[in-house]
Design an enzyme around this catalytic site. Structure first.
Site, PDB file in Angstrom:
ATOM      1  N   LYS A 137     -28.878  25.770 -19.181  1.00 38.36           N
ATOM      2  CA  LYS A 137     -29.336  25.864 -17.795  1.00 38.36           C
ATOM      3  C   LYS A 137     -29.474  24.481 -17.177  1.00 38.36           C
ATOM      4  CE  LYS A 137     -29.276  30.080 -17.117  1.00 38.36           C
ATOM      5  NZ  LYS A 137     -28.080  30.020 -17.939  1.00 38.36           N
ATOM      6  N   ARG A 165     -19.271  33.861  -7.064  1.00 36.63           N
ATOM      7  CA  ARG A 165     -18.363  33.902  -8.219  1.00 36.63           C
ATOM      8  C   ARG A 165     -17.797  32.524  -8.549  1.00 36.63           C
ATOM      9  NH1 ARG A 165     -16.082  39.080  -9.423  1.00 36.63           N
ATOM     10  NH2 ARG A 165     -14.142  38.080 -10.017  1.00 36.63           N
ATOM     11  N   LYS A 186     -18.973  32.668 -11.665  1.00 39.00           N
ATOM     12  CA  LYS A 186     -19.883  33.690 -12.162  1.00 39.00           C
ATOM     13  C   LYS A 186     -19.199  34.619 -13.159  1.00 39.00           C
ATOM     14  CE  LYS A 186     -23.781  35.957 -12.236  1.00 39.00           C
ATOM     15  NZ  LYS A 186     -24.976  35.329 -12.826  1.00 39.00           N
ATOM     16  N   GLU A 198     -25.906  22.991 -16.573  1.00 36.52           N
ATOM     17  CA  GLU A 198     -25.012  23.646 -15.627  1.00 36.52           C
ATOM     18  C   GLU A 198     -25.503  23.601 -14.196  1.00 36.52           C
ATOM     19  OE1 GLU A 198     -24.236  27.762 -16.499  1.00 36.52           O
ATOM     20  OE2 GLU A 198     -26.327  28.253 -16.799  1.00 36.52           O
ATOM     21  N   CYS A 233     -12.478  33.446  -8.598  1.00 34.04           N
ATOM     22  CA  CYS A 233     -11.558  33.957  -7.584  1.00 34.04           C
ATOM     23  C   CYS A 233     -12.010  35.301  -7.018  1.00 34.04           C
ATOM     24  CB  CYS A 233     -10.152  34.094  -8.129  1.00 34.04           C
ATOM     25  SG  CYS A 233      -9.399  32.572  -8.681  1.00 34.04           S
ATOM     26  N   HIS A 247     -30.347  15.550 -38.884  1.00 37.13           N
ATOM     27  CA  HIS A 247     -29.000  15.401 -39.440  1.00 37.13           C
ATOM     28  C   HIS A 247     -28.047  14.823 -38.392  1.00 37.13           C
ATOM     29  CE1 HIS A 247     -30.029  17.434 -43.177  1.00 37.13           C
ATOM     30  NE2 HIS A 247     -30.664  18.335 -42.453  1.00 37.13           N
ATOM     31  N   TRP A 297     -10.426  29.709  -7.392  1.00 36.39           N
ATOM     32  CA  TRP A 297     -10.966  28.789  -8.396  1.00 36.39           C
ATOM     33  C   TRP A 297      -9.765  28.233  -9.136  1.00 36.39           C
ATOM     34  CZ3 TRP A 297     -11.374  28.366 -13.833  1.00 36.39           C
ATOM     35  CH2 TRP A 297     -12.415  27.555 -14.301  1.00 36.39           C
ATOM     36  N   GLU A 355     -29.961  28.089 -24.756  1.00 36.59           N
ATOM     37  CA  GLU A 355     -29.903  28.600 -23.382  1.00 36.59           C
ATOM     38  C   GLU A 355     -30.622  27.667 -22.419  1.00 36.59           C
ATOM     39  OE1 GLU A 355     -29.490  31.012 -19.935  1.00 36.59           O
ATOM     40  OE2 GLU A 355     -28.300  30.622 -21.725  1.00 36.59           O
ATOM     41  N   ASN A 381      -5.737  37.121  -8.380  1.00 40.99           N
ATOM     42  CA  ASN A 381      -6.649  36.627  -9.412  1.00 40.99           C
ATOM     43  C   ASN A 381      -5.946  36.769 -10.754  1.00 40.99           C
ATOM     44  OD1 ASN A 381      -8.558  36.392  -7.415  1.00 40.99           O
ATOM     45  ND2 ASN A 381      -9.858  38.060  -8.148  1.00 40.99           N
ATOM     46  N   GLY A 382      -6.180  35.823 -11.665  1.00 37.09           N
ATOM     47  CA  GLY A 382      -5.577  35.915 -12.988  1.00 37.09           C
ATOM     48  C   GLY A 382      -4.623  34.767 -13.244  1.00 37.09           C
TER      49      GLY A 382
END
Length: 607
Positions: free
Chosen positions: A484, A27, A602, A487, A2, A503, A73, A480, A99-100
């Site tokens: 990547k 964002r 973001k 996402e 947002c 395992h 968002w 990581e 926002n929030g």
């Protein structure tokens, strides 16, 4: 998540606001909207990209020099025009962006509906507009203050009223708001990047503060109506930071900026004479650091994987007992923080809600709380006892790249600082410093393989699943690398400690399920080779990332990527680069929106 932009001044508000929204697109959002005080006021909302809103605004050509705008968002209610911001009260005179999350919005909504208010959306935010309407008696600031005192949860808000044609009220609790100060104009935004094209002077609001903005003037008060004096600070980024230059995507630009990110992280922070790091941001707590016995690293997402690397490097270079925790889980555990505990919060934005909540809980428990953030003046930077800035520069791509490599660099410096104050030898410290200084050129050398990695991506980009494996320092990098790929290329990928593969995950291995094996010639190399052999025996395709000069893997794997040799502790900063490039090229080849992956944001400012 947002984005908020607000403007009051002499310019046409539509240009300033739309440009601000464009600079907040990174964002993450699903809809956008704008309100401009005019006669009558102008109000437009659109689902999808800001470009759709921009086309509508330009077609309608609204006049006016005061306005607010928003990118949303979704949290409450699906993306739709009705759920997009700004929201309006029953009278059509009050416009509000937020926002929030308003945690008690259902209770408030029931009360407002009973009082005769009509709701037009599924959002929690709309309750705020009606609360302000109820409280308004000619003073907009007083009405916003009274409304917010009823609210439980987090917010960054900006509010307009048609009866106050030059005034904007903004407020924050748990969601950032920064003011931009210009000549005969005042702005506000949820992120300084939205202000860089208009001003180089900013003021940061603290939690439970609000500000009344008029052209060229602002006044800050607490929610209890106590006046606040706040210093105007220079903005440390310029508008050029938001340009792609010759790169097709911000993500690729930022991958290629990583040598400079490491250089910036190291600049002025190396003391060769004593083979130690010099971190000015920690000098005020140096004595407490020397007494520390226990380190807990808290973070989320990519920063969490940086924290996992930090665990290994602190354990290697110091005598601290180290834990790495997901910030989103940290404060829900029963915390028995022992004496001399240090909590290190890592966040690129410095606004990550879960990480902020974790550090506040640690402070309540009496721990020394440190921060590692990229954004100067961010909430985490202000609320920690001390900390270090990564100075990676603004990162526009949603998928973090240069911020991650900068975090790894700073964590190594921090561990070196603590280690050299204890029993880490001069020789070992000097060796690590020399290796750190070699990293920028070695990363540049690795980046020259981009086209070769693109060719490799053509071979694997249609895979539906991928396994990433690594041991010790490479385990967090496997996590990581897998993140990547999932996402930005939307390929299901899992990072695993290589020893854990047998395992369970090995059951999935077949010719259609390739593996990325991180196998530099380090202390765990032979063990990883054994894992590679196990995959090969089950007809799994394998891409290996290893160090230059290692030809032994060619007979065992399908493809090999190499990186330069360096100190074992520092190899992750090199290994991660081809993984970033591989994910990027796979995403482009699959037609994905690399800089703005679906459903992602973001800066995650809600818990």
């Amino acid at each position: 998540m947002c984005g908020i932009v607000a403007y009051t001044g002499k310019q046409s508000a539509r240009e300033v606001l739309i440009e601000g929204l464009k600079r907040l697109e990174y964002r993450g959002y699903d809809s956008s909207g704008i309100a401009i005080l005019n006669s009558p006021p102008y109000w437009a909302r659109k689902v999808g990209k800001v470009a759709a809103l921009e086309n509508q605004v330009w077609q309608d050509s609204p006049a006016g020099t005061v306005g607010i705008a928003h990118t949303r968002w979704a949290t409450h209610g699906k993306p739709s025009e009705a759920n997009a911001h700004p929201h309006v009260d029953c009278s059509g005179k009050i416009f509000l962006v937020h926002n929030g999350i308003i945690e008690n919005y259902m209770t408030l909504k029931k009360r407002l509906v009973a009082a005769g208010h009509t709701f037009c959306s599924e959002t929690d935010t709309e309750t705020l507009a009606h609360l302000v309407e109820c409280a308004y008696q000619g003073d907009l600031e007083a009405a916003v203050r009274k409304a917010l005192l009823d609210v439980q949860g987090t917010y960054g808000v900006a509010v307009l009223h048609t009866a106050h044609p030059q005034q904007i009220i903004v407020a924050r609790r748990g969601s950032p708001i920064v003011l931009g100060i210009g000549e005969d104009e005042t702005l506000a935004a949820s992120d300084v990047s939205a202000l860089a094209h208009q001003t180089d002077r900013v003021v940061y609001l603290e939690d439970n503060e609000m500000a009344s903005l008029e052209p060229g003037r602002f006044a800050i008060t607490t929610l209890e109506n106590r006046a606040v004096s706040r210093e105007v600070k220079p903005l440390e980024i310029g508008p050029e930071a938001m340009e792609r230059g010759n790169f097709p995507h911000f993500m690729l630009k930022e991958i290629f900026e990583q040598p400079e990110a490491v250089e910036n992280a190291l600049r002025g922070r190396i003391n060769h004479g004593e083979a130690v790091a010099k971190l000015g941001g920690l000098e005020s707590v140096q004595e407490r650091l020397q007494q520390a016995r226990h380190l807990i690293i808290v973070s989320c997402g990519t920063s969490y994987y940086a924290g996992l690397f930090g665990r290994y490097v602190f354990e290697s270079l110091t005598d601290l007992t180290v834990e790495t925790e997901l910030a989103s889980e940290f404060r829900y555990r029963k915390l028995n923080l022992r004496q001399n505990t240090v909590v290190l919060a890592i966040s690129q934005s410095g606004e990550t809600a879960d990480t902020l909540a974790a550090l506040r809980e640690a402070k309540r428990k009496g721990a020394l709380v440190l921060g590692l953030v990229n954004v100067v003046g961010s909430t985490i930077a202000r609320e920690t006892h001390a900390g270090v800035y990564s100075h990676a520069g603004i990162e526009v791509g949603v998928a973090s790249t240069k911020s991650f490599i900068s975090q790894l660099t700073i964590l190594t410096l921090m561990a070196l600082l603590v280690g050299r104050s204890r029993d880490l030898s001069y020789e070992e410290g000097a060796s690590i410093l020399r290796g750190l200084e070699r990293l920028p050129d070695q990363i540049r050398e690795t980046l020259r393989q981009s086209e070769g990695i693109r060719t490799l991506a053509q071979k694997y980009c249609q895979a539906e699943h991928f396994l990433y494996i690594g041991r010790k320092y490479q385990y967090p990098i496997a996590l990581e690398g897998a993140l990547k790929l999932k996402e930005i290329a939307y390929i299901h990928s899992e990072g695993y400690a290589a020893g854990e593969m047998k395992h369970g995950p090995i059951a999935l291995i077949d010719p259609a399920f390739p593996t990325m094996a991180l196998a530099p010639e380090d202390g765990s190399y032979e063990k990883v080779v054994s894992n590679i052999q196990e995959i090969r025996a089950r007809d799994g395709r394998i891409v290996a990332v290893t160090t230059e000069g290692n030809t032994k893997l060619h007979a065992l794997v399908d493809d090999v990527i190499t990186v330069p040799k360096n100190h074992e502790v520092l190899l992750p900063m090199l290994i991660v680069v081809p993984l970033q490039l591989f994910a990027y090229h796979c995403a482009v080849l699959r037609g994905c929106d690399v800089d703005k992956p679906r459903n992602l944001a973001k800066s995650v400012t809600v818990e």
